[in-house]
Design a protein around this motif. Structure first.
Motif, short mmCIF file in Angstrom:
data_model
loop_
_atom_site.label_atom_id
_atom_site.label_comp_id
_atom_site.label_asym_id
_atom_site.label_seq_id
_atom_site.Cartn_x
_atom_site.Cartn_y
_atom_site.Cartn_z
N ALA A 179 0.70 -1.25 -0.59
CA ALA A 179 -0.09 0.23 -0.22
C ALA A 179 1.15 1.85 -0.05
CB ALA A 179 -0.75 0.44 1.20
N LEU A 180 2.13 1.56 0.51
CA LEU A 180 3.24 2.75 0.43
C LEU A 180 3.13 2.59 -0.63
CD1 LEU A 180 4.30 4.81 2.33
CD2 LEU A 180 6.15 2.67 2.89
N ASN A 181 3.47 1.89 -1.40
CA ASN A 181 4.07 1.95 -2.53
C ASN A 181 3.17 1.96 -3.81
OD1 ASN A 181 3.93 -0.40 -5.77
ND2 ASN A 181 6.40 -0.08 -5.21
N TRP A 182 2.08 2.09 -3.73
CA TRP A 182 1.39 2.84 -4.13
C TRP A 182 0.46 4.42 -4.16
CZ3 TRP A 182 -4.25 -0.99 -3.30
CH2 TRP A 182 -3.95 -2.79 -4.33
N LEU A 183 0.66 4.15 -3.18
CA LEU A 183 0.83 5.81 -2.18
C LEU A 183 1.94 6.82 -2.26
CD1 LEU A 183 -0.76 5.13 1.15
CD2 LEU A 183 -2.06 5.86 -0.59
N PRO A 199 5.98 18.90 -12.04
CA PRO A 199 5.77 20.55 -12.58
C PRO A 199 4.46 20.73 -13.52
CG PRO A 199 7.34 19.65 -13.20
CD PRO A 199 6.88 18.33 -12.39
N ARG A 200 4.18 22.12 -13.14
CA ARG A 200 2.91 22.59 -14.15
C ARG A 200 3.87 22.42 -15.83
NH1 ARG A 200 -1.59 24.80 -14.22
NH2 ARG A 200 -2.27 26.30 -16.07
N SER A 201 4.96 22.16 -15.98
CA SER A 201 5.44 22.70 -17.13
C SER A 201 5.79 21.32 -17.82
CB SER A 201 7.72 22.67 -16.79
OG SER A 201 8.16 21.50 -15.99
N GLU A 202 4.81 20.31 -17.10
CA GLU A 202 5.06 18.99 -18.05
C GLU A 202 3.38 19.14 -18.24
OE1 GLU A 202 6.69 15.98 -17.69
OE2 GLU A 202 8.37 17.16 -17.38
N ARG A 203 2.54 20.24 -17.96
CA ARG A 203 0.27 20.00 -17.97
C ARG A 203 0.62 19.86 -20.02
NH1 ARG A 203 -2.21 24.31 -20.53
NH2 ARG A 203 -4.28 23.69 -20.11
N PRO A 204 -0.13 18.98 -20.43
CA PRO A 204 -0.75 18.17 -21.67
C PRO A 204 -1.80 18.94 -21.56
CG PRO A 204 -1.25 16.39 -20.04
CD PRO A 204 -0.84 17.83 -19.27
N ASP A 205 -2.08 17.96 -22.84
CA ASP A 205 -3.89 19.01 -23.43
C ASP A 205 -4.72 17.66 -22.60
OD1 ASP A 205 -2.92 20.81 -24.85
OD2 ASP A 205 -1.97 19.43 -26.66
N VAL A 206 -4.43 16.56 -22.12
CA VAL A 206 -4.86 15.81 -22.28
C VAL A 206 -4.19 14.81 -21.09
CG1 VAL A 206 -6.45 14.17 -21.99
CG2 VAL A 206 -6.33 15.09 -23.92
N VAL A 207 -4.76 14.24 -19.21
CA VAL A 207 -4.53 13.42 -18.95
C VAL A 207 -5.30 12.01 -18.90
CG1 VAL A 207 -3.91 12.93 -16.12
CG2 VAL A 207 -3.20 14.81 -17.31
N ILE A 208 -4.30 11.22 -19.21
CA ILE A 208 -5.81 9.61 -19.32
C ILE A 208 -4.66 8.71 -17.70
CG2 ILE A 208 -5.76 6.90 -18.99
CD1 ILE A 208 -5.42 8.15 -22.28
N GLY A 209 -5.71 7.96 -16.75
CA GLY A 209 -5.32 7.54 -15.18
C GLY A 209 -6.04 6.35 -14.96
N SER A 210 -4.30 5.39 -15.31
CA SER A 210 -5.19 4.09 -15.19
C SER A 210 -5.27 3.13 -14.21
CB SER A 210 -4.21 2.75 -16.11
OG SER A 210 -4.54 1.98 -16.64
N SER A 211 -5.92 2.20 -14.24
CA SER A 211 -6.98 1.73 -12.91
C SER A 211 -6.10 0.22 -12.25
CB SER A 211 -8.03 1.52 -12.37
OG SER A 211 -8.53 0.32 -13.55
N PRO A 212 -4.45 0.07 -12.99
CA PRO A 212 -3.90 -0.83 -12.02
C PRO A 212 -4.57 -1.34 -9.96
CG PRO A 212 -2.62 -0.61 -13.75
CD PRO A 212 -3.88 0.26 -13.21
N HIS A 213 -4.18 0.57 -9.75
CA HIS A 213 -4.52 0.48 -8.35
C HIS A 213 -5.22 2.11 -8.48
CE1 HIS A 213 -2.02 3.21 -7.10
NE2 HIS A 213 -0.68 2.27 -7.78
N LEU A 214 -6.28 2.13 -7.73
CA LEU A 214 -7.39 3.60 -7.60
C LEU A 214 -6.34 4.76 -7.79
CD1 LEU A 214 -10.30 2.82 -6.84
CD2 LEU A 214 -9.59 3.12 -8.92
N PHE A 215 -5.41 4.72 -6.82
CA PHE A 215 -4.92 5.81 -5.88
C PHE A 215 -3.75 6.88 -7.32
CE2 PHE A 215 -5.49 3.06 -2.44
CZ PHE A 215 -6.09 3.72 -1.50
N ALA A 216 -3.16 5.70 -8.00
CA ALA A 216 -2.74 6.47 -9.16
C ALA A 216 -3.64 6.87 -9.99
CB ALA A 216 -1.85 5.41 -9.94
#
Length: 405
Positions: free
Chosen positions: A87-91, A101-118
């Protein structure tokens, strides 16, 4: 050039063992004009070792470009067993995502769910940056926890709340299995949000496979060796077929159940079973060229009848292998639609052994025709460029809607 940040804790490149969905689809999107960054951890899910840093003390983000896809390898806390450290690894990984950082700001973000915290960290990042968020449902949570024997504990209820937060907040929801879309729609998720982009295979990677005639039929399993993968049924089938010198079983991969499986096979004296470590995707064509059929097995869990899109099945079909399958529902229907194998009556070792015997009884040229049919089917339905076109269209519509709004 539109840009995409794809967050999946367990994404890997082609030189490592594990699923390469995000690399292969990211490469196809890059070919279509996208700037693609995959945020992942370099602590390998199966080996539990860091691939790109000397140890846990090195916490820097590491950038690597692989065939047009930028990987940003983020630190995550080490763990060995599936205890509180997991759980600590996930968190810890999720916290690193949140700090991009904001310099990484893309046009779209996809979040994938092998686990929900990411995925939750990806959603919070998209909200902070003011860009569309896409939720990729790889595993249904908390349903997957229930499938593993979990109860409706406070942790279960917390995961349920997080999942529904993500369903509501997402502009689109990518599902890997059609049954997952039906399941979510029946529970109130708007159909208009749901987009089916299943797992697949780079069919061109298997173009050079040649199989000389062999007296022994090798049935190969590639993938995780975990409690839900049902590999005890393979050992049961192998024990029933131990006197068949023309049949052998090859189990390739790693996971928490592997040590117990190896010990069980030794205790039973199963000389017809061989275990190997996981191989990188680049080595998969050579591995599957050794085999005469693929094993598509899972434990008997209701969720698996509609909520899985197994990479290994598409690899087998892309490699021209007929398949012995013990998974009912959607997976069984794909094998049937492809005309590419034998379906076991249930998840037992006895039923799996009977299906193996039926496949072995078919003439070699008929098994070859099964493999050819499977390869043709998967090329039309699950080739990476086909799936990337679908994903590309959805993502561009989100970018256009945001620009217009």
């Amino acid at each position: 050039m539109p840009s995409l940040l794809w967050v999946n804790h367990f994404a890997v490149g082609p030189g490592e063992g594990g699923g390469t969905r995000h690399f292969e689809l990211g490469r196809e999107l890059a070919r279509r004009g996208w700037g693609v960054t995959v945020a992942a951890s370099d602590l390998n899910l199966h080996t539990r070792r860091y691939a790109r840093r000397s140890g846990p003390g090195d916490r820097r983000a590491i950038d690597e470009a692989i065939e047009g896809v930028r990987f940003r390898w983020l630190w995550a806390a080490p763990y060995e067993r599936n205890d509180w450290r997991r759980a600590l690894n996930w968190l810890s990984f999720s916290a690193r995502v949140w700090r991009l950082p904001r310099s990484e700001r893309p046009d779209v973000v996809i979040g994938s769910s092998p686990h929900l915290f990411a995925a939750l960290a990806a959603e919070r990042l998209a909200a902070r940056w003011g860009v569309p968020f896409v939720f990729e449902v790889r595993d249904l949570w908390p349903e997957t926890l229930a499938a593993a024997g979990g109860r409706r504990s406070p942790g279960y209820l917390a995961l349920e709340r997080i999942a529904w937060w993500l369903y509501r907040r997402a502009s689109r929801i990518v599902v890997l299995a059609r049954g997952s879309a039906d399941y979510l729609a029946e529970r109130g998720v708007p159909r208009a949000k749901l987009v089916h982009v299943p797992n697949g295979v780079d069919v061109s990677a298997f173009a050079a496979i040649r199989r000389p005639p062999r007296e022994t039929l090798t049935l190969v399993y590639t993938g995780a060796h975990g409690p839900l993968n049902g590999l005890d049924a393979v050992l049961d089938a192998a024990e029933r077929l131990r006197d068949r010198a023309d049949l052998r079983f090859l189990l390739v991969g790693d996971g928490p159940a592997k040590a117990g499986l190896v010990a069980d096979a030794e205790r039973r004296g199963l000389a017809n079973v061989e275990f190997r470590a996981s191989v990188p995707k680049q080595a998969m064509p050579a591995l599957l060229a050794e085999a005469g059929a693929g094993l598509m097995v899972l434990r008997d869990v209701p969720l698996f009848s509609f909520g899985v899109s197994p990479n290994k099945l598409f690899d087998y079909l892309g490699a021209g292998l007929p398949v012995v399958c013990n998974v009912p529902g959607e997976v069984a229907e794909m094998v049937r639609a492809a005309g590419a194998g034998e379906q076991a009556a249930d998840a037992s070792g006895a039923a799996l052994a009977e299906a193996v015997v039926r496949l072995a009884a078919a003439p070699a040229d008929e098994r070859a025709r099964m493999g050819e049919r499977g390869r043709a089917w998967v090329a039309g339905e699950h080739d990476r460029p086909v799936l990337a076109d679908r994903l590309d269209g959805m993502l561009r519509s989100l970018v256009a809607d945001r620009a217009a709004g």
